[in-house]
Write a protein that holds these residues in place. Structure first.
Motif, PDB file in Angstrom:
ATOM      1  N   ARG A  63      28.075  39.419  53.067  1.00 19.73           N
ATOM      2  CA  ARG A  63      29.009  39.995  52.108  1.00 19.73           C
ATOM      3  C   ARG A  63      29.337  41.433  52.473  1.00 19.73           C
ATOM      4  O   ARG A  63      28.491  42.186  52.933  1.00 19.73           O
ATOM      5  CB  ARG A  63      28.409  39.937  50.705  1.00 19.73           C
ATOM      6  N   THR A  64      30.582  41.813  52.282  1.00 20.20           N
ATOM      7  CA  THR A  64      31.013  43.180  52.603  1.00 20.20           C
ATOM      8  C   THR A  64      31.205  44.039  51.358  1.00 20.20           C
ATOM      9  O   THR A  64      31.451  45.236  51.480  1.00 20.20           O
ATOM     10  CB  THR A  64      32.333  43.151  53.385  1.00 20.20           C
ATOM     11  N   ASP A  65      31.071  43.469  50.171  1.00 16.24           N
ATOM     12  CA  ASP A  65      31.364  44.193  48.945  1.00 16.24           C
ATOM     13  C   ASP A  65      30.130  44.801  48.277  1.00 16.24           C
ATOM     14  O   ASP A  65      30.228  45.291  47.153  1.00 16.24           O
ATOM     15  CB  ASP A  65      32.072  43.275  47.956  1.00 16.24           C
TER      16      ASP A  65
END
Length: 129
Positions: A63-65
């Motif tokens: 995940r990048t968030d």
């Protein structure tokens, strides 16, 4: 685990296509068997990665968030000490040597390897996550 699943599925597809073409064009059994086994092993890893992804969802690394600090702390449970890996290695070595030296050593290696593998798999079977 989604990216790893796709990666190993691509490797499996490569070995599948290469093995089929090699088996058809070369008509040589040893290379065909080696490519088929490579296809099956990479397909097994791809299947494992895909089932882990569907069972657990995206990992924090996927995940990048989210911030990096959310990934701090213990990752999972790791066995502190165990003799089962050593016994598995000993059984596999005896089994491999038995292929060279005789059936009696294969049977001894098999007799060491199977209980060691079962113990290795089930040693923490009662542990709750």
């Amino acid at each position: 685990m989604r990216a790893e699943g796709y990666l190993f599925a691509g490797v499996a597809a490569f070995f599948g296509v290469t093995g089929a073409m090699y088996g058809w064009l070369a008509a040589e059994p040893a290379g065909t068997v080696a490519l088929t086994v490579s296809f099956l092993m990479s397909g097994l890893v791809a299947l494992f990665c895909w089932t882990q992804h569907t069972k657990r969802g995206d990992r924090l690394q996927d995940r990048t968030d989210i911030p990096i600090a959310d990934g701090a702390g213990p990752l999972d449970f790791f066995a502190p000490h165990s003799l089962f890996p050593v016994l598995c290695a000993l059984g596999a070595a005896l089994f491999g040597l038995g292929v060279v030296f005789g059936l009696w050593l294969v049977l001894i290696g098999f007799g060491v390897l199977i209980p060691a593998a079962v113990g290795f798999v089930f040693q923490y079977g009662q542990r709750r996550p």
